[in-house]
Design a protein around this motif. Structure first.
Motif, PDB file in Angstrom:
ATOM      1  N   GLY A  94      11.758 -21.396 -31.139  1.00  0.00           N
ATOM      2  CA  GLY A  94      11.175 -22.650 -30.663  1.00  0.00           C
ATOM      3  C   GLY A  94      12.075 -23.436 -29.736  1.00  0.00           C
ATOM      4  N   GLY A  95      13.263 -23.785 -30.210  1.00  0.00           N
ATOM      5  CA  GLY A  95      14.179 -24.570 -29.382  1.00  0.00           C
ATOM      6  C   GLY A  95      14.631 -23.811 -28.155  1.00  0.00           C
ATOM      7  N   ARG A  96      14.941 -22.509 -28.319  1.00  0.00           N
ATOM      8  CA  ARG A  96      15.388 -21.716 -27.178  1.00  0.00           C
ATOM      9  C   ARG A  96      14.281 -21.593 -26.128  1.00  0.00           C
ATOM     10  N   LEU A  97      13.049 -21.392 -26.573  1.00  0.00           N
ATOM     11  CA  LEU A  97      11.932 -21.233 -25.636  1.00  0.00           C
ATOM     12  C   LEU A  97      11.691 -22.512 -24.845  1.00  0.00           C
ATOM     13  N   ALA A  98      11.807 -23.666 -25.517  1.00  0.00           N
ATOM     14  CA  ALA A  98      11.624 -24.943 -24.815  1.00  0.00           C
ATOM     15  C   ALA A  98      12.675 -25.118 -23.713  1.00  0.00           C
ATOM     16  N   ASN A  99      13.930 -24.740 -24.012  1.00  0.00           N
ATOM     17  CA  ASN A  99      14.984 -24.833 -22.998  1.00  0.00           C
ATOM     18  C   ASN A  99      14.727 -23.873 -21.838  1.00  0.00           C
ATOM     19  N   LEU A 100      14.248 -22.655 -22.172  1.00  0.00           N
ATOM     20  CA  LEU A 100      13.976 -21.685 -21.117  1.00  0.00           C
ATOM     21  C   LEU A 100      12.846 -22.157 -20.202  1.00  0.00           C
ATOM     22  N   ILE A 101      11.793 -22.697 -20.807  1.00  0.00           N
ATOM     23  CA  ILE A 101      10.665 -23.189 -20.002  1.00  0.00           C
ATOM     24  C   ILE A 101      11.105 -24.358 -19.126  1.00  0.00           C
ATOM     25  N   GLY A 102      11.893 -25.280 -19.716  1.00  0.00           N
ATOM     26  CA  GLY A 102      12.400 -26.400 -18.928  1.00  0.00           C
ATOM     27  C   GLY A 102      13.269 -25.944 -17.773  1.00  0.00           C
ATOM     28  N   GLY A 103      14.123 -24.939 -18.010  1.00  0.00           N
ATOM     29  CA  GLY A 103      14.961 -24.415 -16.940  1.00  0.00           C
ATOM     30  C   GLY A 103      14.154 -23.758 -15.841  1.00  0.00           C
ATOM     31  N   LYS A 105      11.042 -24.491 -14.989  1.00  0.00           N
ATOM     32  CA  LYS A 105      10.348 -25.540 -14.232  1.00  0.00           C
ATOM     33  C   LYS A 105      11.288 -26.251 -13.266  1.00  0.00           C
ATOM     34  N   ARG A 106      12.498 -26.566 -13.734  1.00  0.00           N
ATOM     35  CA  ARG A 106      13.462 -27.231 -12.837  1.00  0.00           C
ATOM     36  C   ARG A 106      13.852 -26.315 -11.681  1.00  0.00           C
ATOM     37  N   SER A 107      14.059 -25.046 -11.983  1.00  0.00           N
ATOM     38  CA  SER A 107      14.431 -24.102 -10.929  1.00  0.00           C
ATOM     39  C   SER A 107      13.312 -23.960  -9.905  1.00  0.00           C
ATOM     40  N   ALA A 108      12.062 -23.922 -10.381  1.00  0.00           N
ATOM     41  CA  ALA A 108      10.935 -23.816  -9.458  1.00  0.00           C
ATOM     42  C   ALA A 108      10.823 -25.055  -8.581  1.00  0.00           C
ATOM     43  N   GLN A 109      11.025 -26.222  -9.176  1.00  0.00           N
ATOM     44  CA  GLN A 109      10.955 -27.467  -8.403  1.00  0.00           C
ATOM     45  C   GLN A 109      12.048 -27.520  -7.335  1.00  0.00           C
ATOM     46  N   ASP A 110      13.274 -27.150  -7.722  1.00  0.00           N
ATOM     47  CA  ASP A 110      14.378 -27.167  -6.755  1.00  0.00           C
ATOM     48  C   ASP A 110      14.141 -26.166  -5.633  1.00  0.00           C
ATOM     49  N   TYR A 111      13.697 -24.974  -6.006  1.00  0.00           N
ATOM     50  CA  TYR A 111      13.435 -23.943  -4.993  1.00  0.00           C
ATOM     51  C   TYR A 111      12.317 -24.380  -4.050  1.00  0.00           C
ATOM     52  N   SER A 112      11.266 -24.964  -4.624  1.00  0.00           N
ATOM     53  CA  SER A 112      10.154 -25.420  -3.800  1.00  0.00           C
ATOM     54  C   SER A 112      10.585 -26.537  -2.847  1.00  0.00           C
ATOM     55  N   ALA A 113      11.418 -27.459  -3.347  1.00  0.00           N
ATOM     56  CA  ALA A 113      11.851 -28.588  -2.521  1.00  0.00           C
ATOM     57  C   ALA A 113      12.688 -28.116  -1.335  1.00  0.00           C
ATOM     58  N   VAL A 114      13.665 -27.240  -1.592  1.00  0.00           N
ATOM     59  CA  VAL A 114      14.527 -26.798  -0.496  1.00  0.00           C
ATOM     60  C   VAL A 114      13.768 -25.854   0.440  1.00  0.00           C
ATOM     61  N   SER A 299      18.590 -18.005  -7.403  1.00  0.00           N
ATOM     62  CA  SER A 299      18.665 -18.664  -8.703  1.00  0.00           C
ATOM     63  C   SER A 299      17.321 -18.628  -9.426  1.00  0.00           C
ATOM     64  N   TRP A 300      16.223 -18.786  -8.661  1.00  0.00           N
ATOM     65  CA  TRP A 300      14.888 -18.732  -9.262  1.00  0.00           C
ATOM     66  C   TRP A 300      14.604 -17.346  -9.843  1.00  0.00           C
ATOM     67  N   ALA A 301      14.957 -16.309  -9.081  1.00  0.00           N
ATOM     68  CA  ALA A 301      14.752 -14.943  -9.578  1.00  0.00           C
ATOM     69  C   ALA A 301      15.621 -14.675 -10.810  1.00  0.00           C
ATOM     70  N   GLU A 302      16.863 -15.172 -10.771  1.00  0.00           N
ATOM     71  CA  GLU A 302      17.764 -14.953 -11.901  1.00  0.00           C
ATOM     72  C   GLU A 302      17.348 -15.763 -13.121  1.00  0.00           C
ATOM     73  N   SER A 303      16.721 -16.922 -12.890  1.00  0.00           N
ATOM     74  CA  SER A 303      16.321 -17.751 -14.032  1.00  0.00           C
ATOM     75  C   SER A 303      15.264 -17.052 -14.877  1.00  0.00           C
ATOM     76  N   LEU A 441       6.027 -16.094 -20.630  1.00  0.00           N
ATOM     77  CA  LEU A 441       6.985 -16.461 -19.583  1.00  0.00           C
ATOM     78  C   LEU A 441       6.547 -15.889 -18.237  1.00  0.00           C
ATOM     79  N   SER A 442       6.051 -14.659 -18.243  1.00  0.00           N
ATOM     80  CA  SER A 442       5.561 -14.066 -16.987  1.00  0.00           C
ATOM     81  C   SER A 442       4.382 -14.869 -16.430  1.00  0.00           C
ATOM     82  N   ALA A 443       3.464 -15.255 -17.319  1.00  0.00           N
ATOM     83  CA  ALA A 443       2.329 -16.070 -16.883  1.00  0.00           C
ATOM     84  C   ALA A 443       2.796 -17.426 -16.368  1.00  0.00           C
TER      85      ALA A 443
END
Length: 457
Positions: A94-103, A105-114, A299-303, A441-443
């Motif tokens: 539970g806790g690990r999955l929440a951190n992974l999903i949050g990471g 989302k942040r990586s996607a937002q940063d990648y999309s912005a740049v 970074s997005w691919a590695e995340s 996660l893939s979805a």
């Protein structure tokens, strides 16, 4: 553990012979006696108190220790935890999955912005091509460093002849000249790159700046040549002579070594300018925004890979945890069963100790009677039944906990019969949950890429 003493040891410890001598002097035992003497009764009390009492104390201590060890087992709890593996999986994941999903989302937002920044940069500057630049700057800067050192060494040879400090002085003067050339090359590359900018004012200013830097570079190289020639005339006033000569006749250099030194400086300046120019794309700022985009793309691919790897790590931890619980449960069951067997053996040995103590008492009574008969020079008057222990007065071992644990053992045996099945079900549950998480996660990655425009639908 206190054991049953040997007959000779008991006779010596009880001082039976002295006791008999004392009784004989007092007229004991009587010829026509019908009961055991007080000394014989005291032998029984001694054996019960000193021998059986100590044996009982040690046996009871052993029983209590086994009982305490068995009370520490948590077979039921471990078995229940293995059956309720779902809650354990949710707790771990539970806790690990929440951190992974949050990471993600942040990586996607940063990648999309740049990525958007790159598209805006291309649109504003009319760029339709990809940025051209080396992936690593290390090789370019290594070449620049090599050029500076080589120029310094070559110029040091030419400047050392006229320097007051010889080769050392020439080296430092040459190093300063190389650093100045390095700065001029950096400004020249900067100005040249900005000449490709689509903004007309910026392009014009850059062209003027480039002309100024080129002019300054030419003047500096000529000044170096005049300085080298002036060193041959007078090292102490070489700087003043070089400036005056440069002002009056810039190209009037007659020393061949000075021309060679100038050519070396020109070549070094040209190479340094070229290396500074090609280290980035020719359009100013294009390399920086492209590098940021590619770094975040990587970074997005590695995340996503890290997220999958993180899930696999949790699964491995759960597998190890299940295996450890299963191993601990089996070990505790074996220890529990062996402890019950030891407790039963201790109880059996105590019963044997009582029989041995009765035998010891019989031997002591016989010895007392035999020795008293010899002291009185006649046969003993009493040949009745030997003293027996009063069993209701002999201390009993407390086996209440043992009886309860014997009942528990049958329950534990039933649990152990189901353990393999429960373990296999637990592993299957963990693997199934892992597959579900990886699919989710893939979805999620596909959804984030579509939502942020990182891929086409």
């Amino acid at each position: 553990m206190t054991s049953i003493p040997a007959i000779k040891t008991a006779i010596s410890a009880l001082k039976i012979e002295q006791r008999v001598e004392r009784d004989v002097k007092a007229g004991i035992p009587e010829v026509d006696r019908r009961n055991h003497t007080e000394s014989e009764e005291s032998l029984r009390a001694y054996v019960v108190r000193e021998v059986i009492g100590r044996v009982h104390e040690n046996r009871q201590t052993e029983l209590d220790k086994e009982l305490a060890d068995r009370s520490e087992v948590d077979i039921r709890q471990l078995f229940q935890e293995m059956k309720n593996i779902d809650s354990l999986v949710e707790k771990k994941v539970g806790g690990r999955l929440a951190n992974l999903i949050g990471g993600l989302k942040r990586s996607a937002q940063d990648y999309s912005a740049v990525r958007m920044d790159l598209e805006i940069f291309r649109h504003r500057n009319g760029l339709t091509r990809e940025a051209v630049y080396p992936e690593s700057k290390l090789l370019h800067y290594s070449v620049i460093f090599f050029i500076v050192i080589l120029e310094t060494l070559l110029n040091a040879f030419f400047l050392s002849k006229g320097s007051e400090l010889g080769l050392v002085g020439g080296f430092f003067q040459a190093f300063i000249i190389a650093l100045i050339n390095l700065g001029l090359a950096a400004f020249m590359a900067f100005s040249l790159r900005n000449c490709f900018h689509q903004n007309l004012a910026r392009k014009t200013f850059s062209a003027v700046l480039l002309s100024a830097v080129v002019t300054l570079s030419i003047v500096f190289v000529l000044g170096v040549g005049h300085y080298r020639e002036a060193l041959e005339q007078d090292p102490f006033t070489a700087s003043q002579l070089a400036i005056n000569s440069l002002r009056a006749t810039p190209l009037a250099i007659e020393d061949f070594n000075s021309w060679v030194m100038m050519v070396v400086s020109v070549i070094a300046l040209a190479l340094l300018s070229a290396k500074f120019f090609v280290v980035d794309d020719r359009y100013p700022g294009y390399t920086a925004v492209t590098r940021r985009m590619r770094n975040l793309q990587k970074s997005w691919a590695e995340s996503f890979e890290d997220a999958i790897e993180g899930v696999n790590e949790v699964v491995d931890e759960l597998h190890e945890l299940l295996a450890e619980k299963e191993k601990t449960l089996r070990a505790q069951f074996i220890q529990f069963k062996a402890s019950i067997e030891r407790s039963e053996e201790i109880h059996r040995h105590y019963q044997e100790d009582i029989v041995k103590a009765q035998t010891l008492l019989d031997e002591l009574i016989r010895y007392y009677q035999s020795y008293s008969a010899r002291m009185m020079n006649r046969r003993a008057a009493y040949f009745g039944e030997l003293l027996r222990f009063e069993l209701d007065k002999i201390p009993r071992l407390n086996t209440t906990g043992l009886e309860q644990h014997q009942r528990d053992l049958s329950v534990f045996e039933e649990l152990m019969a189901e353990l393999d099945q429960v373990y296999d079900q637990g592993i299957a549950t963990v693997n199934q949950r892992c597959d579900e998480i990886q699919q989710s996660l893939s979805a999620l990655v596909e959804k984030l890429e579509l939502d942020h425009g990182l891929r086409r639908a």
